[in-house]
Write an enzyme that holds these catalytic residues in place. Structure first.
Site, short mmCIF file in Angstrom:
data_model
loop_
_atom_site.label_atom_id
_atom_site.label_comp_id
_atom_site.label_asym_id
_atom_site.label_seq_id
_atom_site.Cartn_x
_atom_site.Cartn_y
_atom_site.Cartn_z
N GLU A 49 -6.47 1.92 -21.09
CA GLU A 49 -7.24 1.36 -19.98
C GLU A 49 -8.34 0.51 -20.57
O GLU A 49 -8.88 0.84 -21.63
CB GLU A 49 -7.84 2.49 -19.13
N CYS A 239 -8.46 4.16 -13.43
CA CYS A 239 -9.15 3.67 -12.23
C CYS A 239 -9.12 2.16 -12.11
O CYS A 239 -9.30 1.60 -11.03
CB CYS A 239 -10.59 4.14 -12.24
N ASN A 373 -2.70 5.42 -9.00
CA ASN A 373 -3.31 6.20 -10.09
C ASN A 373 -3.80 7.52 -9.51
O ASN A 373 -3.00 8.37 -9.18
CB ASN A 373 -4.43 5.38 -10.75
N GLU A 374 -5.08 7.70 -9.40
CA GLU A 374 -5.60 8.96 -8.87
C GLU A 374 -5.81 8.81 -7.37
O GLU A 374 -6.92 8.58 -6.91
CB GLU A 374 -6.90 9.33 -9.58
O1 AHR Z 1 -9.68 8.00 -18.32
C1 AHR Z 1 -10.84 7.67 -17.61
C2 AHR Z 1 -10.63 7.77 -16.12
O2 AHR Z 1 -10.37 9.09 -15.74
C3 AHR Z 1 -9.45 7.04 -15.59
O3 AHR Z 1 -9.73 5.73 -15.34
C4 AHR Z 1 -9.15 7.74 -14.31
O4 AHR Z 1 -7.80 7.68 -13.94
C5 AHR Z 1 -9.65 9.13 -14.54
O5 AHR Z 1 -10.49 9.55 -13.53
#
Ligand code: AHR
Length: 650
Positions: A49, A239, A373-374
């Protein structure tokens, strides 16, 4: 932390050690003749990321920050001097319209601008750097520009001259050979003759990138990824997939084509943490989806893109207008279908042709795709459903990854797993940033998972100790936990530690797998745990029990065994979280009687708080030694606080 506190943690965490020692009879039964579930070649992978300056300022080798003057403050990263203005009229690149105009009409007092790079520009003696810019002059006369690399005392390391001529935008290049090593140099461009000149997309790249790719990756960082032997490569987050709102979400189509015309996007980690703001954090998308697929190929990992499902970040944004209504999702779904075509389509297809034009006519052979993602709740599932239908209809061979939300258990998790089964996704992404205790208990987590449903992708995990550092404690807990991933390889198909990278001077989140500055990197103990699993995955799980139970913490031991059918080897991984040496009798059914030579790779520290640092990168590293055992009943002695990987020829 004081020595007594460290001891307290050790004793509290690993308290069973002393008890275990008294009652200790550690006999592992391993059956080489009953190979079980295949361990997927994708099992141990990496998660990338653009957080902690992981892409711009990190893996992406570009050394100039804000090369297109598109930050909200167009001079972000730049220090102009003399007569320098920002312009947008008749730009060189329509999607990055800002450029700078330098004018020097009277006595030369100095007109130009400095770039600070990403907390400095790292340069090395003996290396060559490709400098380039797009430029035009306003009046007829050519203009000369001095291009310098300078240190913080303004000493010049390098000087080259470029002559800009003509009223049309043209690209100019020159090679810089600074002849010095410096982590915090600056680039300076100064007008050397009178006139007015426009400059755009000012770039500086080391010639030596990973695999010598143009627009490539920083060689040492990419090599560190390859050295993990990753089976899968998740990208671009995290994120960042969601952004904060619709406008800032990650849109892969903005990340392909000529780099000069990829529209930049603010990085959500610019402002996500109020106590750690980075107003200079943007995504240039120089490391875009083409570079990602190519890097996956270069490091031998299966790509696993994650795409936005039509929702903004559910943590950060509660405005329903920032979610795409379900009946308007088609452009998002098209993005998913088009990405598959970009990766795999024939060169005659629209997106396959773009891939070919970028230099890769052969397909990238994408097999996995995650949507969301989340995300959580019905907001997510009602959006995921049409994606699944559309992808299944057009690309039934693609494996779809759904999400179980940000938590490793609880209400949202309990809602989402049955939903993922209903939607028949192939894999479910689980995230856990949890305590050492959780990780140790988690070694049992998958022993009781449903074998009928989707498979597990442990897509983001890291052991978080209270100080959030990459200590040996966290690495050892991850090693112990991962025995449970491997033992359950029939249900766990992929796993990726997160986050991957962090710039020591510009991080937002820790712990992270690899830390770096502008010239060097340090591999954490956690990195070495991942590497030991990646290099010693084996092809099939073998039964390994102690008193008829999997080894999930009895006497502070955590263990898993595998066979590598390709090399005909037995691989045993054991974490000893106790503070004493442990003898383990290995009762290996199927291993021919007699002596067997092998290796032991040992990761150990007697200090749970120990870390690797840029100054001392090799404090905790795996040590390989030759060993020999006598089959079928051998005995090994485990070091205290250690992770041991044994390999024996069958
Ligand atoms: O890895 C850091 C963050 O943790 C990521 O962006 C997210 O998916 C999770 O909350």
């Amino acid at each position: 932390m004081t020595k007594s506190m460290r001891k307290a943690i050790a004793l509290c965490l690993f308290s069973m050690g002393a008890v275990g020692l008294m009652a200790q009879s550690n006999e592992f039964k391993i059956d080489v003749q009953r190979p079980g579930a295949p361990i997927q070649s994708t099992m141990y992978g990496i998660f990338f990321e653009d957080i902690n300056f992981g892409a711009d300022g990190g893996l992406y080798a570009e050394l100039i920050k804000n090369r297109s003057f598109e930050f909200d403050n167009p001079f972000g990263g730049w220090t102009p001097f003399g007569n320098v203005t920002v312009q947008t009229k008749n730009p060189c690149f329509d999607r990055n319209p800002h450029y700078v105009r330098l004018s020097y009409e009277k006595e030369l007092t100095g007109t130009g601008l400095d770039n600070e790079g990403f907390k400095g520009i790292g340069i090395r003696d003996g290396e060559k750097y490709d400098f380039s810019l797009y430029a035009r002059v306003q009046s007829g006369a050519p203009v000369k520009l001095r291009i310098n690399l300078v240190n913080s005392q303004n000493d010049l390391y390098e000087e080259k001259v470029i002559e800009v001529s003509g009223k049309e935008w043209k690209k100019y290049t020159v090679v810089l050979t600074p002849g010095a090593t410096e982590a915090h140099s600056r680039l300076r461009i100064t007008m050397a003759t009178k006139g007015t000149v426009d400059l755009e997309h000012i770039s500086l790249f080391p010639q030596k990138t990973f695999n010598n790719r143009p627009n490539g990756m920083r060689a040492d960082l990419a090599q560190a990824l390859k050295d993990l032997k990753p089976g899968v490569f998740r990208f671009p987050g995290g994120c960042i997939v969601e952004g904060t709102d619709k406008a800032t979400r990650y849109q892969w189509k903005n990340t392909i084509g000529p780099v000069e015309n990829r529209p930049i996007n603010i990085n959500r980690w610019n402002y996500t943490f109020a106590h750690k703001k980075f107003p200079d954090y943007y995504q240039s998308y120089g490391l875009g989806f083409f570079e990602y697929f190519q890097l996956s190929e270069d490091i031998g990992a299966e790509p696993l893109p994650v795409l936005n499902c039509g929702l903004s970040c559910q943590y950060e944004n509660h405005d329903p207008n920032e979610n795409c209504p379900v009946d308007k999702l088609q452009p998002y779904i098209d993005d998913a279908l088009d990405l598959i075509e970009f990766a795999n389509g024939p060169v005659t297809s629209k997106w396959g042709k773009i891939r070919a034009d970028m230099g890769h006519p052969a397909p990238f052979n994408l097999k996995l795709l995650a949507i969301g993602n989340e995300q959580w709740g019905s907001l997510y599932t009602e959006r995921l459903e049409p994606f699944v239908k559309a992808i299944r209809a057009k690309y039934p061979e693609i494996q779809i990854v759904g999400s179980s939300g940000p938590q490793s258990e609880g209400e949202d998790f309990d809602y989402l797993w049955p939903e993922m089964k209903r939607l028949k996704v192939d894999l479910v992404d689980e995230h856990f940033y949890r305590s050492p205790e959780w990780f140790l208990n988690g070694a049992k987590r998958y022993d009781s998972y449903d074998r009928q449903g989707p498979k597990v992708f442990a897509g983001e995990y890291a052991c978080h100790a209270p100080n959030r550092e990459n200590s040996f404690l966290t690495a050892l807990c991850e090693a112990a936990f991962m025995t449970g991933l491997e033992r359950n390889a029939d249900v766990v198909h992929l796993c990726t530690y997160a986050p991957l990278f962090a710039h020591v001077d510009a991080w937002q989140w820790r712990p992270d797998l690899i830390w770096f500055d502008n010239l060097s990197l340090v591999k954490t103990p956690n990195y070495y745990v991942q590497q030991l699993y990646g290099h010693n995955a084996g092809t099939n799980v073998l039964p390994l029990t102690m008193q008829n139970e999997p080894v999930t913490g009895q006497n502070d031991l955590y263990a898993t065994a595998a066979v590598d059918k390709k090399t005909n080897e037995l691989i045993i991984k054991i974490a000893n979280t106790g503070i004493r040496h442990k003898k383990v009798k290995l009762n290996i059914n199927g291993l021919s009687a007699g002596k067997h030579k092998g290796t032991l790779t040992l990761l150990h520290s007697s200090d749970l708080e120990a870390k690797n640092t840029l100054c001392n990168p090799s404090g905790i590293i795996p040590i390989i030694s030759d060993i020999e055992i006598e089959a079928p009943e051998a005995e090994v002695t485990l070091s205290p606080l250690s992770f041991s990987v044994y390999r024996f020829k069958l």
